[in-house]
Design an enzyme around this catalytic site. Structure first.
Site, PDB file in Angstrom:
ATOM      1  N   ARG A  24      57.480  39.414 -39.067  1.00 37.01           N
ATOM      2  CA  ARG A  24      56.607  40.573 -39.291  1.00 37.01           C
ATOM      3  C   ARG A  24      57.058  41.413 -40.481  1.00 37.01           C
ATOM      4  NH1 ARG A  24      55.301  44.425 -34.273  1.00 37.01           N
ATOM      5  NH2 ARG A  24      53.775  42.775 -33.892  1.00 37.01           N
ATOM      6  N   GLU A  45      52.461  32.162 -35.307  1.00 39.49           N
ATOM      7  CA  GLU A  45      51.317  32.104 -34.399  1.00 39.49           C
ATOM      8  C   GLU A  45      51.233  30.747 -33.701  1.00 39.49           C
ATOM      9  OE1 GLU A  45      49.562  34.448 -33.317  1.00 39.49           O
ATOM     10  OE2 GLU A  45      50.173  36.019 -34.711  1.00 39.49           O
ATOM     11  N   THR A  51      53.880  30.562 -25.426  1.00 37.01           N
ATOM     12  CA  THR A  51      55.341  30.664 -25.450  1.00 37.01           C
ATOM     13  C   THR A  51      55.711  32.120 -25.723  1.00 37.01           C
ATOM     14  OG1 THR A  51      55.399  28.431 -26.414  1.00 37.01           O
ATOM     15  CG2 THR A  51      57.438  29.665 -26.434  1.00 37.01           C
ATOM     16  N   TYR A  90      54.856  21.997 -25.416  1.00 42.59           N
ATOM     17  CA  TYR A  90      53.517  21.816 -25.982  1.00 42.59           C
ATOM     18  C   TYR A  90      53.613  21.108 -27.337  1.00 42.59           C
ATOM     19  CZ  TYR A  90      52.489  25.209 -22.333  1.00 42.59           C
ATOM     20  OH  TYR A  90      52.398  25.849 -21.134  1.00 42.59           O
ATOM     21  N   TYR A 128      41.546  31.631 -32.562  1.00 42.13           N
ATOM     22  CA  TYR A 128      42.522  32.709 -32.461  1.00 42.13           C
ATOM     23  C   TYR A 128      43.492  32.689 -33.640  1.00 42.13           C
ATOM     24  CZ  TYR A 128      46.763  35.164 -31.497  1.00 42.13           C
ATOM     25  OH  TYR A 128      47.853  35.983 -31.655  1.00 42.13           O
ATOM     26  N   ASP A 146      44.427  37.763 -28.002  1.00 39.80           N
ATOM     27  CA  ASP A 146      45.322  36.924 -27.210  1.00 39.80           C
ATOM     28  C   ASP A 146      45.375  37.492 -25.793  1.00 39.80           C
ATOM     29  OD1 ASP A 146      46.883  39.205 -27.420  1.00 39.80           O
ATOM     30  OD2 ASP A 146      48.673  38.174 -28.152  1.00 39.80           O
TER      31      ASP A 146
END
Length: 348
Positions: A24, A45, A51, A90, A128, A146
């Site tokens: 960020r 993202e 997660t 995933y 998203y 989200d």
């Protein structure tokens, strides 16, 4: 309260309370002209899908240190990326990560598209993720929704329609609040609000900048929102994992097919996974020992219980599938979590 006033109140709160995250750009730095790196925004993202932030931080730092640009990632070996991803789960995300990086590098000159349509066209980038990258990296007024945002919107509007049926309604609420000014900071602010104040349990309503505008606060219903449709019972599947060690310390591993669960990952040779008792299909001729404990793991749609069989074989013994990995190269941390659980049982 007007939607613009709500957005301003939230941004004022965010300027003081924004989380410090490795991907960020802080609101102060953003105001000073620092622009987020689209590669880092996209990477975070993808990793954050299903997660937690806590689980992602170390993986993000590893990936961006090892592959600091999208072109670096595009040039990486598949096996290296899959090994670095091991444990994050995933695994289709890791395969799509590479596909997307290569498209950006090969077809876009290493520069991410700067509009929603171009981002949506990239492999593995859904609505998203495209909205999040567009808003956060390029400051476009796209609606980012989200799980945190859904919870905030459900409480703000006292929406009792259960998820997932309420997703379109909650998205409309979120779109109405998205400002033209500072949309990237705003998108992160709503997510921070849900992660730190408007939490699933015991929300800290007394600290919330939207408390006076919150319909659920007025009605005392915040603890029961958002409502969710009853979850279907997860079935249990069974399988066998064959852990074969050669006398020199090498381990027998095989790479799973690219499609399906754990696609492209190294793991122990095994049977199919099904709700019936699995067929015993060992990958090499050996004297097998069945461990008393099972390796158990839960995936999104089912529970898995693996019977673990072990064997020690001589140097000349050849497997019917898979290949031996030398002891000095083998690292159990490169394996998916369920495979690491099976390995841990051998030293128990």
């Amino acid at each position: 309260m007007r939607d613009s006033a709500r957005a301003e109140d939230l941004l004022t709160w965010y300027d003081r309370h924004a989380r410090e995250l490795p991907w960020r750009v802080s609101p102060a730095a953003h105001a000073a002209g620092v622009r987020p790196d689209p590669y880092r925004v996209w990477m975070s993202e993808i990793m954050l899908q299903q997660t937690t932030v806590a689980a992602v931080k170390s993986y993000f730092e590893t990936f961006t240190s090892r592959w600091p640009t999208v072109s670096d990632l595009a040039a990486a070996e598949d096996a290296d990326v899959m090994a670095a991803w091991a444990g994050l789960g995933y695994y289709a995300r890791a395969r799509n990560l590479l596909k997307c990086a290569r498209v950006v590098a090969d077809q876009h000159g290493g520069v991410f598209p700067q509009n929603l349509e171009g981002l949506r066209a990239l492999p593995g980038v859904g609505p998203y993720t495209a909205a999040a990258v567009a808003a956060i990296a390029f400051d476009l007024p796209e609606t980012v929704v989200d799980g945190n945002v859904e919870r905030v919107m459900a409480r703000l509007h006292d929406e009792h329609m259960p998820l997932p049926q309420s997703k379109p309604v909650l998205t409309e609420y979120a779109a109405a609040l998205t400002p033209q000014q500072r949309p990237g900071d705003y998108a992160q602010a709503v997510m921070d609000l849900g992660a730190t104040i408007c939490t699933p349990r015991n929300p800290a309503c007394g600290l919330c900048p939207w408390r006076t505008a919150c319909a659920a606060w007025d009605h005392g219903t915040q603890a029961e929102l958002p409502k969710k449709a009853p979850k279907k019972r997860k079935p249990t599947r069974h399988g066998i994992a064959y852990l074969v060690k050669r006398v020199d310390g090498a381990w027998l591993l095989e790479r799973r097919p690219d499609s399906g669960l754990l696609g492209g990952m190294l793991g122990w040779p095994g049977s199919d996974w099904g709700e019936e008792a699995p067929a015993d299909v060992p990958p090499i001729r050996a004297e097998w020992k069945t461990l008393n404990a099972e390796a158990r793991h839960t995936f999104t749609h089912f529970h898995l219980r693996l019977t673990v069989k072990t064997a020690l074989v001589p140097m000349e013994r050849q497997p019917e599938r898979g290949a031996f990995v030398e002891a000095e190269v083998f690292d159990p941390d490169d394996l998916p979590t369920v495979m690491r659980k099976a390995f841990a049982l051998t030293s128990g």
